[in-house]
Design a protein around this motif. Structure first.
Motif, short mmCIF file in Angstrom:
data_model
loop_
_atom_site.label_atom_id
_atom_site.label_comp_id
_atom_site.label_asym_id
_atom_site.label_seq_id
_atom_site.Cartn_x
_atom_site.Cartn_y
_atom_site.Cartn_z
N LEU A 267 -7.08 -1.27 -27.40
CA LEU A 267 -5.64 -0.97 -27.37
C LEU A 267 -5.27 -0.29 -26.06
O LEU A 267 -4.25 -0.61 -25.44
CB LEU A 267 -5.26 -0.06 -28.55
N MET A 353 6.69 1.64 -36.60
CA MET A 353 6.04 2.17 -35.41
C MET A 353 4.56 1.73 -35.38
O MET A 353 4.03 1.37 -34.33
CB MET A 353 6.14 3.70 -35.42
N ILE A 354 3.93 1.74 -36.53
CA ILE A 354 2.51 1.35 -36.60
C ILE A 354 2.35 -0.14 -36.27
O ILE A 354 1.47 -0.53 -35.51
CB ILE A 354 1.94 1.68 -37.99
N THR A 355 3.22 -0.98 -36.81
CA THR A 355 3.04 -2.41 -36.56
C THR A 355 3.42 -2.78 -35.13
O THR A 355 2.99 -3.81 -34.62
CB THR A 355 3.87 -3.28 -37.54
N ALA A 357 2.57 -0.96 -32.57
CA ALA A 357 1.52 -0.43 -31.67
C ALA A 357 0.45 -1.49 -31.39
O ALA A 357 0.24 -2.37 -32.18
CB ALA A 357 0.88 0.81 -32.27
#
Lengths: 357, 380
Positions: A267, A353-355, A357
């Motif tokens: 990431l 927000m998580i998806t 990232a």
């Protein structure tokens, strides 16, 4: 990974296998600059691997270029490879001629909770005056130049400060890698300073955090390999210790942390060229830092007393892990930043927000 | 090879689908309270499953000839994770969609595929897992339920245990012994069992909070026809292992406590402490990382690879985080867990605490998973 990427990694692996010897590591830790090793790295073109093709680079995908940093970390290469890659990218982006040789980076961003020694860049006599202190700059006193990102009148600028133009107070991290305090008070020529293209002091600090995340993942991969090998070779009670369930369960945890760190570093590598506000680097530094802590402890536990000796090579990696997790912001700092954003996103915004990232 | 490879998840253009699912859930679940959302994939609602079937969100990757929709594994992943993050009641179709359907697709007979798969995809046919037994938990090869070949089929005798939602399912995929006990793994097969078969009795087992999800399913000389054999006689072990790669790597392996994290964020409001920010950020970092690993496994499954090791690893890491969430909540807010509480946070916390022990038991215990990982490392 593309064919080019594979070739790059294979070539880098062979090179580091040859140049990172126990003697070279000891000499570097004693403060000697490994010039021959650096020349070999430079001949491969690795320091320019992050420079975009239209700015004179080789057109390598940044994620694949950074795979070389991961491999370097697995060998504990005692050189500022990642820092030089970043510095050359910054210089190319700002249109400043790169001087060649090893480079480092210094951000004017002030970490939360630390005393401020602001780095100021102000116009003076058609050139620029740079003043201030940069703390714990990697190989700051060894490189041919330091690339500083600082704001001048609110606009981020890139400045190339050649060696000799600043004072060096030497220091090291736990692994003996140079981490020097640099005091700037110098007049820069116009050709050495230019507005930064899409990089802020904060952004440079994040890029540093991304580098360390990638290095942690690289070192952990090697630590896992060494530890499994040791468990298969070392016999006690008449069998290899790796045959005991207690050891197997520990090694499984080590493998899990290594895999998580690798994914988090992926990431970071993908985000290193992304604009500010991307959360992936915060994720990576927080997660790899935690993995480093858990994994280094297990590796030492399994290696027993021999792994605690100076003679054994495990410490070259574990001391780096213990250092890197705190450099460019530790896991607590990056977790807080991420948490701040998550809580600000709110109960309904957390998942999006998580998806994203 | 001591380092497990997790390739980057394949790129997928899924944002339109994601928006569609979010819109659907916002409407369908508007009245669903957090304490009910906290049930995660244990929430059972046959009507909801039928609606998903109508939308084409069950059996998404299967061939159209069997009622599927020929979507990619990553598209399916988006639907799953959105359902879980929203706390949708997906239990009714979950097992069939996740592993029973894919098993039938892979090794089932044409008749089994034609008759069963379209009904699963429509959200009308529910499955339960028939693996564990009273004396066979982690040691799955010790199964004793025996299917004895007779004219036209099998006579089955034995007991299956911890069978989640057997009382609401239509079928069980029964893992049983068709060879000798001494053969261990080799003497096993899988049968497609209609739970209305005479001689099959389903008895409830309450879990520690008094709820009924588990069952004991007793087979007393039950006749199962030849046509129920799945795959090949004696191939049961390999088939079950294939199922487990699907069972262990999905988003349900790290999102079981997600509702609690959402409620924590809600409770923290605008002025969180540094400690709270750090705790929430750390969990977020874990979840983002797990999601990447889990999507990587979905990509490997799509490519026909066998990521059994990687799946075990995802599940082990995921359960740790799921079980940590209640501890972290306790550290940053002062709240007494209570199922009857007026505040949703207290009720969600209570539910999560009472269910957390199962997170590292179901689908393979932590110790078994780590044993699998250790084998992958070349230690056993």
């Amino acid at each position: 990974m593309s064919e080019t990427g594979r070739i790059l990694v294979d070539t880098a692996t062979r090179l580091f296998q040859n140049i990172v010897t126990p003697r070279e590591l000891a000499r570097a830790e004693a403060g000697e600059w490994p010039q021959d090793a650096w020349k070999a790295v430079e001949e491969l073109g690795l320091p320019l691997a992050l420079v975009p093709e239209d700015q004179g680079g080789f057109g390598i995908d940044p994620v694949e270029a950074l795979a070389a940093v991961r491999v370097a970390a697995a060998f504990a290469l005692p050189l500022p490879l990642g820092e030089s890659m970043l510095a050359n990218r910054l210089l190319a982006g700002a249109g400043i001629d790169a001087p060649g040789g090893a480079l480092s980076v210094a951000s004017a961003a002030i970490p939360a909770g630390r005393p401020a020694y602001p780095i100021d860049l102000v116009p003076e006599n058609g050139g620029w005056r740079l003043t201030g202190v940069a703390r714990r700059v990697p190989w700051g006193g060894k490189v041919s130049g330091v690339v500083v990102v600082a704001e001048a009148a609110g606009v981020p600028h890139v400045a190339l400060v050649p060696a000799g133009r600043f004072e060096v107070a030497p220091g090291t991290n736990l692994a003996g890698e140079p981490r020097d305090d640099l005091t700037f008070d110098c007049v820069m020529e116009p050709s050495q300073v230019a507005p930064a293209a899409g990089v802020t002091p904060e952004g440079l600090r994040a890029a540093g955090a991304a580098l360390r995340s990638i290095q942690i993942a690289g070192a952990l991969a090697r630590v896992l390999e060494m530890t499994v090998q040791y468990a298969n070779e070392r016999s006690q009670f008449g069998r290899p210790i790796g045959k005991f369930q207690a050891i197997q369960q520990s090694l499984a945890v080590l493998a899990g942390q290594t895999a998580a760190a690798a994914a988090a570093a992926d990431l970071a590598a993908e985000a290193i060229t992304a604009p500010a506000g991307d959360h992936r680097i915060a994720v990576a530094k927080a997660r790899t830092g935690e993995a480093a802590s858990v994994a280094a402890a297990i590796a030492h536990q399994v290696h027993g007393a021999i792994g605690f000796t100076h003679e054994h090579s495990l410490h070259h990696l574990t001391r780096r892990l213990w250092s890197w997790r705190d450099e460019f912001g530790n896991d607590a700092e990056w977790s807080r930043r991420l948490g701040h954003a998550a809580i600000a996103a709110g109960a309904d915004g957390l998942w999006p927000m998580i998806t994203a990232a | 090879m001591t380092v497990f490879t997790f390739p980057a998840p394949p790129p997928a253009d899924v944002e339109a689908l994601r928006a569609e699912v979010r819109d659907f859930l916002a409407t369908e679940l508007a009245a669903r309270r957090p304490r009910d959302r906290a049930r995660s994939w244990s929430g059972f609602d046959a009507d909801f499953s039928r609606k998903l079937g109508e939308r084409g969100w069950i059996g998404m990757t299967w061939p159209k000839a069997y009622g599927g929709h020929e979507r990619s594994a990553l598209e399916r992943y988006v639907v799953l994770e959105e359902m879980l993050a929203a706390g949708a009641p997906v239990a009714a179709h979950w097992i069939a969609d996740r592993q029973s359907g894919p098993l039938l697709l892979k090794v089932g007979t044409e008749e089994q595929r034609r008759t069963i798969l379209p009904r699963i995809a429509a959200g009308e046919c529910f499955f339960c897992i028939g693996m564990s037994e009273p004396d066979s938990g982690s040691d799955l090869a010790a199964v004793r339920t025996r299917a004895t070949p007779v004219d036209g089929g099998f006579r089955v005798t034995g007991t299956k245990l911890w069978t989640t939602y057997a009382h609401k399912s239509h079928y069980m995929i029964l893992f049983c012994r068709t060879g000798g006990q001494e053969e261990r793994q080799g003497g096993t097969s899988q049968l497609l069992v209609d739970l209305n078969t005479p001689g099959v009795t389903i008895r409830p087992i309450a879990d520690l909070s008094g709820e009924h999800h588990f069952n004991e399913v007793v087979f007393e000389d039950a006749f199962i026809p030849d046509s129920a054999l799945i795959g090949r006689m004696g191939d049961g072990w390999n088939q079950v292992m294939g199922e487990l790669a699907f069972e262990r790597s999905g988003p349900e392996r790290f999102l079981s406590s997600f509702t609690l994290l959402v409620e924590l964020v809600r409770a923290l409001g605008n002025d969180p402490s540094d400690r709270a920010r750090e705790a929430v950020g750390r969990l977020t970092a874990h979840i983002v990382t797990l999601r990447r690993l889990s999507r990587s496994v979905a990509g490997m499954l799509q490519n026909g690879e066998n990521p059994a090791l990687q799946a075990a690893l995802v599940k082990d890491l995921g359960a740790l985080v799921e079980q940590e969430v209640p501890e972290i909540v306790r550290g940053v807010v002062s709240v007494e867990p209570s199922l009857q509480a007026d505040t949703e946070l207290a009720a969600v916390l209570a539910h999560t605490i009472l269910n957390a022990p199962a997170f590292s038991l179901r689908g393979g215990t932590r110790e078994i998973l780590r044993g699998i990982i250790a084998r992958g490392l070349g230690l056993r």
